[in-house]
Motif scaffolding. Structure first.
Motif, PDB file in Angstrom:
ATOM      1  N   TYR A  25       0.848   1.789  11.052  1.00 35.45           N
ATOM      2  CA  TYR A  25       1.243   1.682   9.763  1.00 35.45           C
ATOM      3  C   TYR A  25       0.767   3.213   9.097  1.00 35.45           C
ATOM      4  O   TYR A  25       0.390   3.798   9.300  1.00 35.45           O
ATOM      5  CB  TYR A  25       1.421   0.542   8.551  1.00 35.45           C
ATOM      6  CG  TYR A  25       2.288  -0.815   9.254  1.00 35.45           C
ATOM      7  CD1 TYR A  25       3.763  -0.695   8.824  1.00 35.45           C
ATOM      8  CD2 TYR A  25       0.914  -1.396   9.998  1.00 35.45           C
ATOM      9  CE1 TYR A  25       4.233  -1.956   9.388  1.00 35.45           C
ATOM     10  CE2 TYR A  25       2.593  -2.209  10.038  1.00 35.45           C
ATOM     11  CZ  TYR A  25       3.442  -2.948   9.689  1.00 35.45           C
ATOM     12  OH  TYR A  25       3.907  -4.161  10.079  1.00 35.45           O
ATOM     13  N   ARG A  26       1.966   3.771   9.129  1.00 28.37           N
ATOM     14  CA  ARG A  26       1.745   5.307   8.324  1.00 28.37           C
ATOM     15  C   ARG A  26       1.404   5.465   6.588  1.00 28.37           C
ATOM     16  O   ARG A  26       2.762   5.275   6.095  1.00 28.37           O
ATOM     17  CB  ARG A  26       2.621   6.137   8.578  1.00 28.37           C
ATOM     18  CG  ARG A  26       3.210   7.007  10.320  1.00 28.37           C
ATOM     19  CD  ARG A  26       3.819   8.024  10.813  1.00 28.37           C
ATOM     20  NE  ARG A  26       5.462   7.240  12.011  1.00 28.37           N
ATOM     21  CZ  ARG A  26       5.793   7.598  12.130  1.00 28.37           C
ATOM     22  NH1 ARG A  26       6.755   8.467  11.300  1.00 28.37           N
ATOM     23  NH2 ARG A  26       6.260   7.699  13.602  1.00 28.37           N
ATOM     24  N   CYS A  27       0.069   5.494   6.659  1.00 30.29           N
ATOM     25  CA  CYS A  27      -0.436   4.925   5.415  1.00 30.29           C
ATOM     26  C   CYS A  27      -1.106   5.961   4.468  1.00 30.29           C
ATOM     27  O   CYS A  27      -1.583   7.433   5.281  1.00 30.29           O
ATOM     28  CB  CYS A  27      -0.923   3.891   4.966  1.00 30.29           C
ATOM     29  SG  CYS A  27      -0.870   2.566   5.900  1.00 30.29           S
ATOM     30  N   THR A  28      -1.243   6.293   3.580  1.00 26.84           N
ATOM     31  CA  THR A  28      -1.488   7.616   2.966  1.00 26.84           C
ATOM     32  C   THR A  28      -3.971   7.104   3.276  1.00 26.84           C
ATOM     33  O   THR A  28      -4.089   5.665   2.874  1.00 26.84           O
ATOM     34  CB  THR A  28      -1.822   7.366   1.297  1.00 26.84           C
ATOM     35  OG1 THR A  28      -0.547   7.744   0.712  1.00 26.84           O
ATOM     36  CG2 THR A  28      -3.525   8.831   0.618  1.00 26.84           C
ATOM     37  N   ASN A  70       0.586  -0.901   0.082  1.00 26.23           N
ATOM     38  CA  ASN A  70      -0.178  -0.018  -0.058  1.00 26.23           C
ATOM     39  C   ASN A  70       0.822   0.912   0.112  1.00 26.23           C
ATOM     40  O   ASN A  70       0.247   2.366  -0.036  1.00 26.23           O
ATOM     41  CB  ASN A  70      -0.672  -0.044   1.498  1.00 26.23           C
ATOM     42  CG  ASN A  70      -1.705  -1.349   1.017  1.00 26.23           C
ATOM     43  OD1 ASN A  70      -2.184  -1.984  -0.043  1.00 26.23           O
ATOM     44  ND2 ASN A  70      -2.554  -0.977   2.121  1.00 26.23           N
ATOM     45  N   GLY A  71       2.017   1.450  -0.225  1.00 28.95           N
ATOM     46  CA  GLY A  71       3.074   1.866  -0.301  1.00 28.95           C
ATOM     47  C   GLY A  71       3.363   3.408   1.149  1.00 28.95           C
ATOM     48  O   GLY A  71       3.096   3.804   1.610  1.00 28.95           O
ATOM     49  N   CYS A  72       3.265   2.289   2.287  1.00 35.72           N
ATOM     50  CA  CYS A  72       3.365   2.835   3.494  1.00 35.72           C
ATOM     51  C   CYS A  72       4.555   3.479   4.322  1.00 35.72           C
ATOM     52  O   CYS A  72       5.141   2.358   4.063  1.00 35.72           O
ATOM     53  CB  CYS A  72       2.084   1.526   4.465  1.00 35.72           C
ATOM     54  SG  CYS A  72       0.172   1.652   3.949  1.00 35.72           S
ATOM     55  N   ALA A  73       4.915   4.022   5.618  1.00 36.56           N
ATOM     56  CA  ALA A  73       6.163   3.571   5.789  1.00 36.56           C
ATOM     57  C   ALA A  73       6.120   1.767   6.473  1.00 36.56           C
ATOM     58  O   ALA A  73       5.966   1.860   7.212  1.00 36.56           O
ATOM     59  CB  ALA A  73       6.184   5.319   7.250  1.00 36.56           C
ATOM     60  N   PRO A  74       7.811   1.663   5.905  1.00 35.89           N
ATOM     61  CA  PRO A  74       7.621   0.077   6.433  1.00 35.89           C
ATOM     62  C   PRO A  74       7.698  -0.127   8.373  1.00 35.89           C
ATOM     63  O   PRO A  74       7.097  -1.197   9.012  1.00 35.89           O
ATOM     64  CB  PRO A  74       9.608  -0.063   6.343  1.00 35.89           C
ATOM     65  CG  PRO A  74       9.937   1.573   5.793  1.00 35.89           C
ATOM     66  CD  PRO A  74       8.845   2.212   5.886  1.00 35.89           C
ATOM     67  N   ALA A  75       7.646   1.149   8.960  1.00 38.81           N
ATOM     68  CA  ALA A  75       8.417   0.917  10.483  1.00 38.81           C
ATOM     69  C   ALA A  75       6.900   1.556  10.985  1.00 38.81           C
ATOM     70  O   ALA A  75       6.231   2.305  11.209  1.00 38.81           O
ATOM     71  CB  ALA A  75       9.023   1.603  11.426  1.00 38.81           C
TER      72      ALA A  75
END
Length: 300
Positions: A248-251, A229-234
């Protein structure tokens, strides 16, 4: 207590029970030469227009009735005004001891390479033709082997699902990347010995139905969908009571979360046990409430 009060309490108790599937609720679909079965629950009072659809996949050796009783999704659909459908996997017996082909698990569905993805695609087409389904608000959840199959559906049919929510399930590390993002919520039990949250060989009855590929840790599910989903990995980690949450930090619209329920084993948290010998579900966390809250926040 007056007789009228007793009658009211009885009616309320009966309303809270899952309905026995009538002939109209049980439906069939022939796919790939196999007669497949599914149970449909449409609340009597649906909102006007098209409404959300939730697929609930039973676990290995389960069936539609078992999934309905364990999760309580029919009662949730009544209250919230959406359609819930309980598809059935395949097996040697009709309506009993059924499983899904989630590649590495489980049973004859796996070894026979049953086309469960194709079945679900055809089922979604049938449901959209027969019922007032909002195709932008279609979701899938499932337990154990059913949850593994939900991962597979999200990967193979990302255009059909706005969000998925596997429960006490896993990934194996060799899953292909889906063609487009799908919001994903994963819920696992810290006490689960059948699909251990630390990964490794599954235990219990799962062992005999599995091809030997080690499972990945629970958080690996989040890592997989975060990458897709193109989120931050950590992820950000926090503890809420008995639940450890990795977010996760995601759009917006592509959210990914993993929840580890500390007092839950191989069971549907907040639901009913799958059998007399099955693990007792958590009483501090309700998976059905959490899943529907996640689902209704997402539209394709």
């Amino acid at each position: 207590m007056t007789p009228s009060s007793r009658r009211l309490l009885l009616l309320l108790a009966l309303a809270a029970l899952p309905l026995a599937a009538s002939a109209a609720d049980r439906r069939t679909l022939v796919h790939d030469g196999i007669e497949r079965h599914y149970t449909v629950r449409v609340p009597e009072r649906l909102p006007e227009g098209r409404v959300p659809l939730v697929l609930v996949l039973h676990g290995g050796a389960g069936n539609a009735e078992n999934a309905e009783e364990m999760t309580g999704f029919t009662a949730k659909a009544r209250r919230e005004g959406f359609i819930v459908v309980y598809p059935e996997g395949t097996g040697r017996f009709e309506h009993r001891f059924l499983a899904w082909n989630a590649v590495h698990c489980c049973g004859p569905a796996m070894t026979g390479k049953v086309d469960d993805t194709g079945f679900v695609r055809a089922l979604l087409d049938r449901l959209a033709a027969d019922l007032p389904v909002d195709t932008r608000r279609v979701y899938a959840t499932g337990l154990s082997n059913g949850g593994m199959m939900v991962h597979r559906l999200g990967i193979a049919l990302p255009d059909r699902f706005a969000a998925i929510a596997p429960v006490v399930a896993t990934v194996f590390g060799d899953e292909p990347r889906p063609a487009s993002p799908v919001a994903a919520l994963m819920i696992n039990g810290a006490l689960d010995t059948s699909v251990p949250p630390a990964g490794g060989p599954p235990g219990g009855r799962v062992t005999s139905a599995w091809d030997g590929t080690p499972t990945r840790p629970a958080q690996a599910q989040g890592d997989f969908w975060a990458a897709a989903n193109g989120c931050a990995p950590a992820p950000d980690e926090r503890v809420d009571g008995t639940v450890t949450r990795w977010q996760y930090r995601c759009t917006p619209g592509r959210e990914v979360e993993v929840l580890l329920v500390g007092d839950n084993g191989h069971a549907w948290p907040g639901g009913r046990p799958g059998s007399l010998r099955g693990d007792r579900p958590s009483r501090t966390f309700d998976a059905t409430d959490a899943i529907w809250s996640f689902f209704k926040a997402h539209t394709k």
